[in-house]
Scaffold this active site. Sequence first.
Site, PDB file in Angstrom:
ATOM      1  N   ASP A 229     -35.842 -34.058  -7.331  1.00  0.00           N
ATOM      2  CA  ASP A 229     -34.700 -34.007  -6.087  1.00  0.00           C
ATOM      3  C   ASP A 229     -34.018 -35.140  -5.045  1.00  0.00           C
ATOM      4  O   ASP A 229     -35.844 -35.856  -5.108  1.00  0.00           O
ATOM      5  CB  ASP A 229     -34.770 -32.682  -5.736  1.00  0.00           C
ATOM      6  CG  ASP A 229     -32.975 -32.575  -5.197  1.00  0.00           C
ATOM      7  OD1 ASP A 229     -32.235 -33.649  -5.084  1.00  0.00           O
ATOM      8  OD2 ASP A 229     -32.380 -31.870  -5.255  1.00  0.00           O
TER       9      ASP A 229
HETATM   10  C1  BGC Z   1     -29.064 -32.659  -4.351  1.00  0.00           C
HETATM   11  C2  BGC Z   1     -28.729 -32.872  -5.906  1.00  0.00           C
HETATM   12  C3  BGC Z   1     -28.385 -33.923  -6.072  1.00  0.00           C
HETATM   13  C4  BGC Z   1     -29.097 -34.766  -5.512  1.00  0.00           C
HETATM   14  C5  BGC Z   1     -27.861 -36.274  -5.714  1.00  0.00           C
HETATM   15  C6  BGC Z   1     -29.560 -33.640  -3.583  1.00  0.00           C
HETATM   16  O1  BGC Z   1     -29.301 -33.240  -2.369  1.00  0.00           O
HETATM   17  O2  BGC Z   1     -29.789 -31.001  -4.064  1.00  0.00           O
HETATM   18  O3  BGC Z   1     -28.816 -31.146  -6.703  1.00  0.00           O
HETATM   19  O4  BGC Z   1     -28.809 -34.063  -7.313  1.00  0.00           O
HETATM   20  O5  BGC Z   1     -28.786 -35.039  -4.481  1.00  0.00           O
HETATM   21  O6  BGC Z   1     -27.392 -36.048  -5.300  1.00  0.00           O
END
Ligand code: BGC
Length: 761
Positions: A229
């Site tokens: 993530d």
């Molecule tokens: C989120 C993800 C997301 C990623 C990219 C993160 O803060 O938890 O779900 O895909 O950012 O935006």
Amino acid sequence: MDIQALVRSMTLEEKAGLCSGDDFWHTKAVERLGVPRSMVSDGPHGLRKQDEKVDHLGVNDSIKAVCFPAACATAASFDRALVTSLGEALGDECQHEGVSVVLGPAVNIKRSPLCGRNFEYFSEDPYLAGEMACAHIHGVQSRNVGTSIKHFAANNQEHRRMSSSSDADERTLREIYFPAFEAAVKREQPWTVMCSYNRINGVYASENKWLLTDVLRNEWGFKGYVMSDWGAVADRVKGVQAGLDLEMPASGGINDRRIVEAVKNGQLDEKLVDQCCERILNIVYRFLENARPDTPWDKEAQHALAADIAADCIVLLKNEDALLPLGKQDEIAFIGEFAASPRFQGGGSSHINCFKITGALDAAKAAGLSVRYAQGYSVKDDAATDEMIAEAVAAARACKAAVVFAGLPDSYESEGYDRTNMKMPACQERLIEAVAAANPNTVVVLHNGSPVEMPWIGKAKAVLESYLGGQAVGLAQVRVLFGDVNPSGHLAESFPLKLQDNPSYLYFGGEKNVTEYREGVFVGYRYYDKKEMDVLFPFGHGLSYTTFEYSNLRLNVEKASMAPGDKVEAKVTVTNTGKRFGKAVVQVYVGARACDPIRPVRELKAFEKVALQPGESKEVSFTLDQRAFAMWNEQIHDWYVPAGQYVIEAGDSSRNLPLRAEITLADPRPLPRHFDMNSIFMDLMADEKARAVIRPFLEESRRMFAGEEEQEQSEAAKEAVSDEMGDAMMNYMPMRSLASFGSGESVVRKLEELLHKINEE
Ligand code: BGC
């Protein structure tokens, strides 16, 4: 493309570089070798492709796209084909835009109604979440675009999301928090998996070898790459060792250098770095070799699809006196700002820049319906002035029926933080009460990503839950309100009466960086049913404008062996007994009858959405495999079906299951067993072999004992302890106790001999 040869031709520095992103949304290019960058973008219910200013919190704009209903809504459809059609549309958009992987679906379990990101997640039930995840992935990947199932794993709160440890026992993880990922990986092979921010039992997901390699790859057979993530990496070298292939977004080169150093000083095996690169490049080229930039993206057609999907997700929670559907010829009051500007998506990384939005007011006007609008409350001020309430009351009085469009404003629930309560804005509650007092034919239409308390429920005759229904939600609402679509959504989560009823209530959020999952497997309806608690609306609940009858539940056997691979067939007949076309959701639950081991009363194990004309009947078949009956056995670290009777129930909600059948099952695999001096007689006597060995000895001891006692025991003593009581007490006595009551050394030796025999293989 020979990926292995390509990796062999890369320098260590190039390989280490490939293990993290180039920028927010791209993997790195290796220009010397002609390897291009590859783009990933957020979803999961629309494309959030950013061209210019980038962020992962939904702050800056992305290209104009189509926002479909969020997962909280689509799960309520209980319709695999519908969710697949959403995935296909998303896949087409990605092909059109050159996006190789769309980040989703998000399948974390709704442990508490408070999680700020519940709107992005499917369900409190792992089976339903898994089915929906498979359907979504199937759709996207049918277009040769990858998915990234997220957030692996046990990411069930936003509070301290980058540092908190989700502490749960193995059984809870396996039965509740893993199955949606497991089903998707085994059946649909998502191209990528996104590991979560949090730690699991103390270890960051991004450096958790058990999670990313032992379970995900070795057990489930995952073949794609694991990405972090955004910003979830704490120790990159440990991450490579654990099986984290790609760090996103990037570390400014710091972690690339750390990987190089670790290889050079012998701390990290270069083969592991090669493996990460192979996995990443496999996907980069898989997309490249199947890229179809000429795929059309017809946004208007997708807006229409978004409306069709949203209509089949709406849940009719209540409909007293068959108030709904409303008459098209009647004048209806539409009250509440959400009628004009609906809340239809959540905040954060999934936020879509919609090319168009249709609210219910516009949709009703376009359909030529006679509606009278009153704002009712201001979303911006989160308040209702006396004038607003008075205007709403006047509109309600003047019309045949009043529809209040209510729910949670953006700031109430979002990625990045959790809710602190389950309440709707006070101004909206006040408005509902005032409108319902003015017109008994009051309908409430809800816009929210997670359950709310409804202190006004007794006053509204009808309630529609439209969740966060995407940019065309207004079209869907109007079709359902006026009967063009018969509602067929069912709740993918329980609505407790109040927050305090929720099983995670005492522990949710945790203390500092530790959140203990003390309710174990008793999440959602598994808890409410075990405790026989009243809920506002149960899991699986959803009404229709027609009626359905469930009949003739049949199993193909009454008794079966249940090893992995074994199956039972169940058949149910469902009939549309009303006067309108409608779609029923046939739900099949399984429960073990014995309470040892401690298990939920029932768990959803199969469902089907069935379309029926008035008077039509269909027989639906379900296959219940070993997993439908099994629980996670921590002794053998595998799924196991404890021997006994199992109840199979069918109906249209977890609390309305008119059909019931029983079956006796046993897992033929013997469990490992070992007894010692501290083993109690109850356990010994429950084991066939131990019972055969110990029974003659016990009988002999009892005879000896009784002989002496006959003479000694007074009448009073005999009355004080009956034979049954004696037996019951005996149950809980350990083997060693015979020695302390008996005659020393020789008894101990005898007991040891018996134990040896019992434990012999
Ligand atoms: C989120 C993800 C997301 C990623 C990219 C993160 O803060 O938890 O779900 O895909 O950012 O935006």
